[in-house]
Design a protein around this motif. Structure first.
Motif, PDB file in Angstrom:
ATOM      1  N   SER A 117      -4.008  54.063 -72.051  1.00  0.00           N
ATOM      2  CA  SER A 117      -2.573  54.075 -72.324  1.00  0.00           C
ATOM      3  C   SER A 117      -2.312  53.937 -73.824  1.00  0.00           C
ATOM      4  O   SER A 117      -3.209  53.611 -74.605  1.00  0.00           O
ATOM      5  N   GLN A 118      -1.041  54.140 -74.225  1.00  0.00           N
ATOM      6  CA  GLN A 118      -0.683  54.000 -75.635  1.00  0.00           C
ATOM      7  C   GLN A 118      -0.954  52.585 -76.134  1.00  0.00           C
ATOM      8  O   GLN A 118      -1.443  52.392 -77.252  1.00  0.00           O
ATOM      9  N   HIS A 157      -5.362  60.327 -71.661  1.00  0.00           N
ATOM     10  CA  HIS A 157      -5.195  59.385 -70.555  1.00  0.00           C
ATOM     11  C   HIS A 157      -5.423  60.124 -69.246  1.00  0.00           C
ATOM     12  O   HIS A 157      -5.273  61.356 -69.164  1.00  0.00           O
ATOM     13  N   GLU A 187      -4.495  61.021 -65.437  1.00  0.00           N
ATOM     14  CA  GLU A 187      -3.321  61.124 -64.578  1.00  0.00           C
ATOM     15  C   GLU A 187      -3.732  61.583 -63.188  1.00  0.00           C
ATOM     16  O   GLU A 187      -4.621  62.443 -63.053  1.00  0.00           O
ATOM     17  N   ASP A 205       0.283  51.899 -59.124  1.00  0.00           N
ATOM     18  CA  ASP A 205       1.332  52.579 -59.893  1.00  0.00           C
ATOM     19  C   ASP A 205       1.982  53.701 -59.084  1.00  0.00           C
ATOM     20  O   ASP A 205       3.162  54.031 -59.301  1.00  0.00           O
TER      21      ASP A 205
END
Length: 331
Positions: free
Chosen positions: A196-197, A218, A220, A251
Motif C-alpha cells: 500500500s501507499q 500493489h 489487487e 477487505d
C-alpha cells in the motif's frame, strides 16, 4: 517452516536470538558471495529477465512474473519461464504440463505459471534456458534467480514486500536475507516494492541508499464476479505471508470464521484438508485459498475450495516498459 518473527524486528533491536545466530548469518553471506563470484554466467541467444529477491520467502515474485508475461504477450513476444521448481522432484529440464504434472513433480509456482506461458523446471537453469530456446522461446524469464549465477541476465528485478522490507537486515539464519542488501542491489537493474501507499512510504524511509529505478505496485483481487460480501469463510494459505491474503478477504467483506496460516509450500495432505473441511462444515463456512495453494489441493478437494486470485498493478508503467524496450532492443 514459517519465517521466525525476530527476522522482521527493528534492525536496531534484532533480539538476542538474532545476535546469537549472527556469525552463521555472516558465514551464509560469505558462502553466497563466493559462489556467485566464482561462477561464469552463460550467455544465451535470447534476453534473460530475472525476477528475484534478496529476502527468503514470499515477496511477490509470482505476480510479478505474471505481469511481465502479460506485457510481453501484448508485444507478441513468446516468453518462457525457467524455474528451479522448488518443492518438485524433477531435476532435468522438464516442460511443465498441468494435465499430467503435480506440485510434487514440478513445484507449485511453476504449475501456477504454466497457465500463463510455457514453463520449464530445471535444477540447472542454463540447461532449462537452452531447452526453452529449442522450443521457440524469444525471451526467458528466470523465476527466483538473483543468487543463481548460471545465466547472464539482461534485466534483474529485485522484488520486495514493502510491509516487511528487508527485515532486520541480517542474513539467514539471523535474519531473512539471502545476501546483504547492498550486494543484491549492486547486481540488479530495478527495485520493485509491493504494498500500500502507507507501506511504501515506510519502506522508502528504511531501504539502504541506491541508484536503481524504483517501481512500486500493489496486489489487487482479480474481478471474477464472485461476491465475497458477508460470505462466511474458513481461509487457509501456505504462502510467504498468509496474513496478507486474509486481510484481502476481509477487505472484500468476507466474514472470517477461521484462518489457518500454513508454512510456505506446505503439502495439503488429505488429512489436513479433511480437518479443514470438517471445521468449515461445523461453522457453516466456505473453504477459500490462494491460487498458489490451489494447485497443491488433492483432486477430491478441488471442487470444494474457492480461490481468490490476485494480480499486480504497477504504478510506474513507463519505467517497466522502458526497461523492456531496452532489453528487447539489445539483442
Amino acid at each position: 517452516m514459517r519465517s521466525p518473527a525476530f527476522w522482521y524486528r527493528d534492525p536496531d533491536q534484532p533480539g538476542v536470538l538474532s545476535h546469537v545466530l549472527l556469525p552463521l548469518g555472516v558465514l551464509y553471506a560469505w558462502a553466497t558471495a563466493k559462489r556467485i563470484s566464482h561462477a561464469t554466467p552463460k550467455k544465451i541467444a535470447a534476453p534473460v529477465i530475472c525476477v528475484g529477491n534478496i529476502n527468503a520467502g514470499g515477496t511477490g515474485k509470482t505476480p510479478t512474473v505474471i505481469a511481465l508475461l502479460s506485457r510481453l504477450s501484448a508485444r507478441n513476444i513468446n516468453a518462457h519461464v525457467v524455474s528451479r521448481g522448488y518443492g518438485g522432484r524433477m531435476t532435468e529440464p522438464t516442460a511443465v504440463d498441468p494435465s499430467r504434472h503435480t506440485a510434487t513433480d514440478v513445484g507449485d509456482e511453476p504449475l501456477l505459471l504454466a497457465a500463463f506461458a510455457p514453463v520449464w523446471v530445471s535444477r540447472d537453469r542454463a540447461a532449462g534456458a537452452r531447452a526453452a530456446l529449442e522450443a521457440g522461446a524469444e525471451v526467458i524469464i528466470l523465476d527466483d534467480g538473483l543468487q543463481n549465477p548460471a545465466l547472464a541476465k539482461d534485466l534483474s528485478i529485485v522484488v520486495v514486500d514493502a510491509v516487511r522490507g528487508f527485515g532486520n537486515n541480517r542474513c539467514i539464519p539471523a535474519g531473512p536475507l539471502r545476501e546483504p542488501v547492498s550486494r543484491g542491489l549492486e547486481r540488479s537493474d530495478m527495485l520493485l516494492s509491493i504494498g500500500s501507499q502507507a507501506a511504501q512510504k515506510k519502506f522508502v524511509a528504511t531501504v539502504p541508499k541506491h541508484d536503481l529505478p524504483h517501481v512500486t505496485g500493489h496486489l489487487e483481487p482479480l474481478q471474477t464476479g464472485m461476491d465475497w460480501q458477508g460470505l462466511r469463510v474458513l481461509a487457509f494459505a501456505g504462502i510467504g505471508h498468509p496474513e496478507k491474503f486474509f486481510a484481502t478477504l476481509r477487505d472484500l467483506g468476507a466474514e472470517m470464521i477461521h484462518t489457518e496460516a500454513l508454512a510456505d509450500h506446505q503439502p495439503l495432505t488429505a488429512g489436513l484438508m479433511t480437518r479443514l473441511e470438517r471445521d468449515a462444515v461445523r461453522h457453516g463456512a466456505q473453504l477459500v485459498t490462494t491460487e498458489k495453494d490451489a494447485v497443491r489441493l488433492p483432486p477430491a478437494f478441488r471442487s470444494k475450495v474457492l480461490t481468490l486470485p490476485v494480480r499486480l498493478t504497477l504504478v510506474e508503467n513507463t519505467l517497466i516498459e522502458a526497461a523492456l524496450d531496452n532489453v528487447l532492443s539489445s539483442r
